[in-house]
Design a protein around this motif. Structure first.
Motif, PDB file in Angstrom:
ATOM      1  N   UNK A 144       0.812  -1.216   0.000  1.00  0.00           N
ATOM      2  CA  UNK A 144       0.000   0.000   0.000  1.00  0.00           C
ATOM      3  C   UNK A 144       0.852   1.276   0.000  1.00  0.00           C
ATOM      4  N   UNK A 145       0.502   2.189  -0.922  1.00  0.00           N
ATOM      5  CA  UNK A 145       1.256   3.428  -1.083  1.00  0.00           C
ATOM      6  C   UNK A 145       0.363   4.553  -1.582  1.00  0.00           C
ATOM      7  N   UNK A 146       0.821   5.766  -1.330  1.00  0.00           N
ATOM      8  CA  UNK A 146       0.267   6.971  -1.965  1.00  0.00           C
ATOM      9  C   UNK A 146       1.293   7.406  -3.005  1.00  0.00           C
ATOM     10  N   UNK A 147       0.849   8.210  -3.965  1.00  0.00           N
ATOM     11  CA  UNK A 147       1.749   8.666  -5.027  1.00  0.00           C
ATOM     12  C   UNK A 147       1.254  10.008  -5.531  1.00  0.00           C
ATOM     13  N   UNK A 148       2.170  10.824  -6.055  1.00  0.00           N
ATOM     14  CA  UNK A 148       1.801  12.144  -6.564  1.00  0.00           C
ATOM     15  C   UNK A 148       1.097  12.057  -7.915  1.00  0.00           C
ATOM     16  N   UNK A 149       1.319  11.008  -8.676  1.00  0.00           N
ATOM     17  CA  UNK A 149       0.664  10.848  -9.978  1.00  0.00           C
ATOM     18  C   UNK A 149      -0.822  10.576  -9.787  1.00  0.00           C
ATOM     19  N   UNK A 196      11.834  -4.596  -7.532  1.00  0.00           N
ATOM     20  CA  UNK A 196      12.685  -3.400  -7.516  1.00  0.00           C
ATOM     21  C   UNK A 196      12.361  -2.466  -8.688  1.00  0.00           C
ATOM     22  N   UNK A 197      12.081  -3.027  -9.853  1.00  0.00           N
ATOM     23  CA  UNK A 197      11.763  -2.188 -11.006  1.00  0.00           C
ATOM     24  C   UNK A 197      10.432  -1.457 -10.803  1.00  0.00           C
ATOM     25  N   UNK A 198       9.467  -2.118 -10.199  1.00  0.00           N
ATOM     26  CA  UNK A 198       8.188  -1.457  -9.893  1.00  0.00           C
ATOM     27  C   UNK A 198       8.422  -0.329  -8.880  1.00  0.00           C
ATOM     28  N   UNK A 199       9.200  -0.597  -7.849  1.00  0.00           N
ATOM     29  CA  UNK A 199       9.471   0.422  -6.828  1.00  0.00           C
ATOM     30  C   UNK A 199      10.215   1.607  -7.434  1.00  0.00           C
ATOM     31  N   UNK A 200      11.211   1.345  -8.293  1.00  0.00           N
ATOM     32  CA  UNK A 200      11.950   2.447  -8.944  1.00  0.00           C
ATOM     33  C   UNK A 200      11.000   3.321  -9.763  1.00  0.00           C
ATOM     34  N   UNK A 201      10.076   2.699 -10.461  1.00  0.00           N
ATOM     35  CA  UNK A 201       9.094   3.456 -11.236  1.00  0.00           C
ATOM     36  C   UNK A 201       8.228   4.311 -10.304  1.00  0.00           C
ATOM     37  N   UNK A 202       7.733   3.705  -9.234  1.00  0.00           N
ATOM     38  CA  UNK A 202       6.882   4.437  -8.290  1.00  0.00           C
ATOM     39  C   UNK A 202       7.627   5.616  -7.655  1.00  0.00           C
ATOM     40  N   UNK A 203       8.906   5.438  -7.382  1.00  0.00           N
ATOM     41  CA  UNK A 203       9.698   6.524  -6.794  1.00  0.00           C
ATOM     42  C   UNK A 203       9.727   7.749  -7.715  1.00  0.00           C
ATOM     43  N   UNK A 204       9.666   7.529  -9.016  1.00  0.00           N
ATOM     44  CA  UNK A 204       9.634   8.651  -9.973  1.00  0.00           C
ATOM     45  C   UNK A 204       8.362   9.481  -9.793  1.00  0.00           C
ATOM     46  N   UNK A 205       7.309   8.867  -9.270  1.00  0.00           N
ATOM     47  CA  UNK A 205       6.045   9.559  -9.063  1.00  0.00           C
ATOM     48  C   UNK A 205       5.830  10.040  -7.637  1.00  0.00           C
ATOM     49  N   UNK A 206       6.883  10.045  -6.828  1.00  0.00           N
ATOM     50  CA  UNK A 206       6.752  10.513  -5.446  1.00  0.00           C
ATOM     51  C   UNK A 206       6.147   9.484  -4.514  1.00  0.00           C
ATOM     52  N   UNK A 207       6.507   8.218  -4.706  1.00  0.00           N
ATOM     53  CA  UNK A 207       6.012   7.074  -3.932  1.00  0.00           C
ATOM     54  C   UNK A 207       6.137   7.314  -2.426  1.00  0.00           C
ATOM     55  N   UNK A 208       5.019   7.078  -1.712  1.00  0.00           N
ATOM     56  CA  UNK A 208       4.982   7.199  -0.254  1.00  0.00           C
ATOM     57  C   UNK A 208       4.377   5.913   0.305  1.00  0.00           C
ATOM     58  N   UNK A 209       5.203   4.924   0.626  1.00  0.00           N
ATOM     59  CA  UNK A 209       4.676   3.641   1.113  1.00  0.00           C
ATOM     60  C   UNK A 209       4.151   3.743   2.536  1.00  0.00           C
ATOM     61  N   UNK A 210       3.085   2.992   2.824  1.00  0.00           N
ATOM     62  CA  UNK A 210       2.591   2.907   4.207  1.00  0.00           C
ATOM     63  C   UNK A 210       3.613   2.219   5.100  1.00  0.00           C
TER      64      UNK A 210
END
Length: 165
Positions: free
Chosen positions: A37-42, A93-107
């Motif tokens: 579970x995460x929030x994201x800026x996108x 890891x590739x999914x997480x790297x992509x999410x980090x580009x969108x400001x990934x904020x994991x719970x």
């Protein structure tokens, strides 16, 4: 009063669930989580678009169920653990790297990257067994707060990985 905000998760469904289908937060289909579970800026459409671009060229992954464990504060959640294969770790890891580009904020950031612990919760209606082989061929983006309802979940989009339909 509890405050809820828009969140998502990304997983491999092990049951066929069509895009757009909703289910109760208490009645998850059998799955393995790739990004907890995460929030994201996108916004949702950009998130789905970027995830689709990445997954359509990403090779599938495979793992084997190794045994069971109990999770949670009171160790009341029975799960089946999956082997951390190199291709499964690469997918995570590739999914997480992509999410980090969108400001990934994991719970729960402790369960990502080095803390990734692939597993599937045993459900009343379905489960995995030790020795089962699991192929990660399509990941699903799940809305954890559809129509501002924190007690429902919705399959936004299931995206096949490279070479899968």
């Amino acid at each position: 009063m509890q405050h809820f905000s828009q969140k998502y998760t990304i997983l491999q469904l092990l049951e066929t669930i069509p895009d757009g289908m909703e289910f109760s937060a208490n009645e998850w289909p059998l799955h393995v989580t790739i990004a907890d579970t995460f929030a994201i800026d996108w916004d949702e459409s950009l998130l789905a678009e970027r995830l689709t671009e990445m997954l359509h060229v990403h090779p599938p992954a495979e793992s084997i169920v190794e045994g069971d464990a109990y999770f949670g504060e009171d160790e009341q959640v029975h799960v089946m653990l999956l082997r951390k294969t190199p291709d499964l770790l690469a997918l995570h890891m590739d999914v997480i790297k992509l999410l980090e580009q969108g400001g990934w904020k994991p719970n729960n950031p402790q369960f990502a990257k080095d803390g990734f612990l692939p597993h599937s919760t045993i459900r009343d209606h379905a489960r995995l067994y030790e020795g089962d082989t699991i192929r990660f061929t399509a990941l699903s983006l799940i809305d954890m707060f559809p129509d501002k309802d924190p007690y429902r979940r919705r399959v936004v989009k299931t995206i096949p990985l490279k070479g899968n339909k």
